[in-house]
Motif scaffolding. Structure first.
Motif, PDB file in Angstrom:
ATOM      1  N   TYR A 163      36.372  47.923  45.617  1.00 12.69           N
ATOM      2  CA  TYR A 163      35.631  49.155  45.585  1.00 12.69           C
ATOM      3  C   TYR A 163      36.711  50.488  45.353  1.00 12.69           C
ATOM      4  O   TYR A 163      37.891  50.523  45.876  1.00 12.69           O
ATOM      5  CB  TYR A 163      34.835  49.562  46.897  1.00 12.69           C
ATOM      6  N   ASN A 164      36.363  51.204  44.562  1.00 10.05           N
ATOM      7  CA  ASN A 164      37.360  52.523  44.197  1.00 10.05           C
ATOM      8  C   ASN A 164      38.369  52.014  43.607  1.00 10.05           C
ATOM      9  O   ASN A 164      39.451  52.802  43.369  1.00 10.05           O
ATOM     10  CB  ASN A 164      37.686  53.392  45.201  1.00 10.05           C
ATOM     11  N   HIS A 165      38.335  50.548  42.894  1.00 12.15           N
ATOM     12  CA  HIS A 165      39.522  50.475  41.983  1.00 12.15           C
ATOM     13  C   HIS A 165      39.042  50.281  40.694  1.00 12.15           C
ATOM     14  O   HIS A 165      37.932  49.887  40.115  1.00 12.15           O
ATOM     15  CB  HIS A 165      39.942  48.948  42.469  1.00 12.15           C
ATOM     16  N   ALA A 166      40.095  50.904  39.779  1.00 11.84           N
ATOM     17  CA  ALA A 166      39.922  50.768  38.358  1.00 11.84           C
ATOM     18  C   ALA A 166      40.521  49.939  37.542  1.00 11.84           C
ATOM     19  O   ALA A 166      40.289  48.758  38.057  1.00 11.84           O
ATOM     20  CB  ALA A 166      40.027  52.478  37.598  1.00 11.84           C
ATOM     21  N   ASP A 167      41.597  50.132  36.764  1.00 14.68           N
ATOM     22  CA  ASP A 167      42.520  49.111  36.083  1.00 14.68           C
ATOM     23  C   ASP A 167      43.964  49.325  36.216  1.00 14.68           C
ATOM     24  O   ASP A 167      44.682  48.963  35.647  1.00 14.68           O
ATOM     25  CB  ASP A 167      42.345  49.284  34.686  1.00 14.68           C
ATOM     26  N   PHE A 168      44.258  49.890  37.420  1.00 16.73           N
ATOM     27  CA  PHE A 168      45.650  50.410  37.909  1.00 16.73           C
ATOM     28  C   PHE A 168      45.790  49.123  38.933  1.00 16.73           C
ATOM     29  O   PHE A 168      45.363  49.046  40.040  1.00 16.73           O
ATOM     30  CB  PHE A 168      45.729  51.548  38.600  1.00 16.73           C
TER      31      PHE A 168
END
Length: 318
Positions: A163-168
């Motif tokens: 949750y709330n993680h993109a591609d970083f």
């Protein structure tokens, strides 16, 4: 710990305005990490990936690569999309370093948590370290609510995601090599990476405003990205269409009983509006179901052709 060779992969699309600031900040960070003994400065690199930019992004990358031993660059022959550009960088970086960090060129993700990522990799033996936003206060109301709805929907559909993680994130070289074994063309890395199964953890940060330029992810791209994420990892939408068909059959049976009852009791009601309304409603549901099934058939069509995800036009790798 000083033996860790860190590769930071930065996919770029029309980032001529933001790239100078991005490069300066990432270079300073890597110098500080090398001075602190977190990474091996002689083997660590910044790897920029040009995803078919139409501005001066690639000439700028060439100048940066010519001016620094720690800078590498890839130029894709055409715009292949953010996920494919990122994958191109990861595949190249896996052969260069021990740990790979992926981050967008706008630097809205906090680069100051990268040292914590490296510590988790080196000290805690974590193969994957996710960068997770503490909140979405910097987003507009619509983007915040739509993103939250998307993550909740993915979870309800049974898709593994953070949750709330993109591609970083940071990935070890072996985790990236394992990621490369997933050969699908419809890439949704946020869903694929958790499937690898290696030891992982999270670091939390506050998302900043964009350094320069404008967002390269308008609403249409975000919607397509969400559809790719859902249809690439879950068949529940197709099962929902099947369940909906059963519901309509049950409703039709109830209506049939009601019509027969009115017929035999002499209370037959003639109504044009209800008939037309039901036709339009059922017709819309049929088209919706066909659209969902067609989305999956389209994915199959793309996959079975086995076309390459991207074509690299030029490499500057040191």
């Amino acid at each position: 710990m000083a033996t860790t060779a860190l590769i930071i992969v930065v996919p770029c699309y029309n980032e001529e305005e933001a790239l100078p600031t991005t490069h300066q900040r990432l270079s300073e960070l890597m110098r500080q990490m090398a001075a602190d003994g977190l990474i091996d400065g002689s083997r660590s690199r910044l790897l920029y990936v040009d995803d078919g930019s139409r501005d001066g992004t690639w000439p700028l990358m060439e100048r940066l690569a010519d001016g620094g031993q720690h800078v590498c660059a890839l130029k894709l022959a055409a715009n292949s999309g953010h996920q494919n550009a990122l994958m191109a960088g990861l595949e190249t970086a896996a052969a260069m370093g021990d740990a790979i960090v992926s981050i967008d060129a706008d630097l809205q993700d906090d680069i100051h948590v990268i040292p914590d990522m490296v510590r988790h990799y080196a000290d805690d033996c974590c193969d994957v370290v996710y960068g997770v936003r503490r909140d979405r206060s910097t987003d507009t109301w619509f983007k915040r609510k739509s993103a939250q709805a998307f993550y909740h929907l993915m979870r309800r559909l049974g898709v593994k995601s953070v949750y709330n993680h993109a591609d970083f994130r940071l990935m070890s070289a072996r985790a990236v090599q394992q990621l490369c074994e997933y050969r699908e063309r419809n890439l949704f890395l946020r869903g694929i990476v958790p499937l690898i199964g290696y030891r992982s953890t999270c670091v939390y940060y506050d998302r900043a405003e964009r350094t320069a330029g404008v967002s390269k992810y308008p609403l249409a791209k975000m919607v397509n990205f969400a559809i790719d994420g859902i249809t690439s990892f879950s068949i529940k939408p197709v099962r929902m269409v099947f369940s909906l068909g059963l519901v309509f059959m049950a409703i039709a049976l109830i209506i049939l009983i009601y019509v027969l009852y009115n017929h035999f009791t002499g209370h037959t009601a003639w109504g044009w509006s209800s008939l037309i309304l039901s036709i339009w409603f059922v017709g819309g549901c049929i088209l919706l179901g066909l659209g969902i099934v067609g989305e999956y058939i389209g994915k199959i069509y793309i996959e079975v052709k086995h076309r390459p995800r991207y074509n690299v036009e030029r490499r500057i790798v040191k």
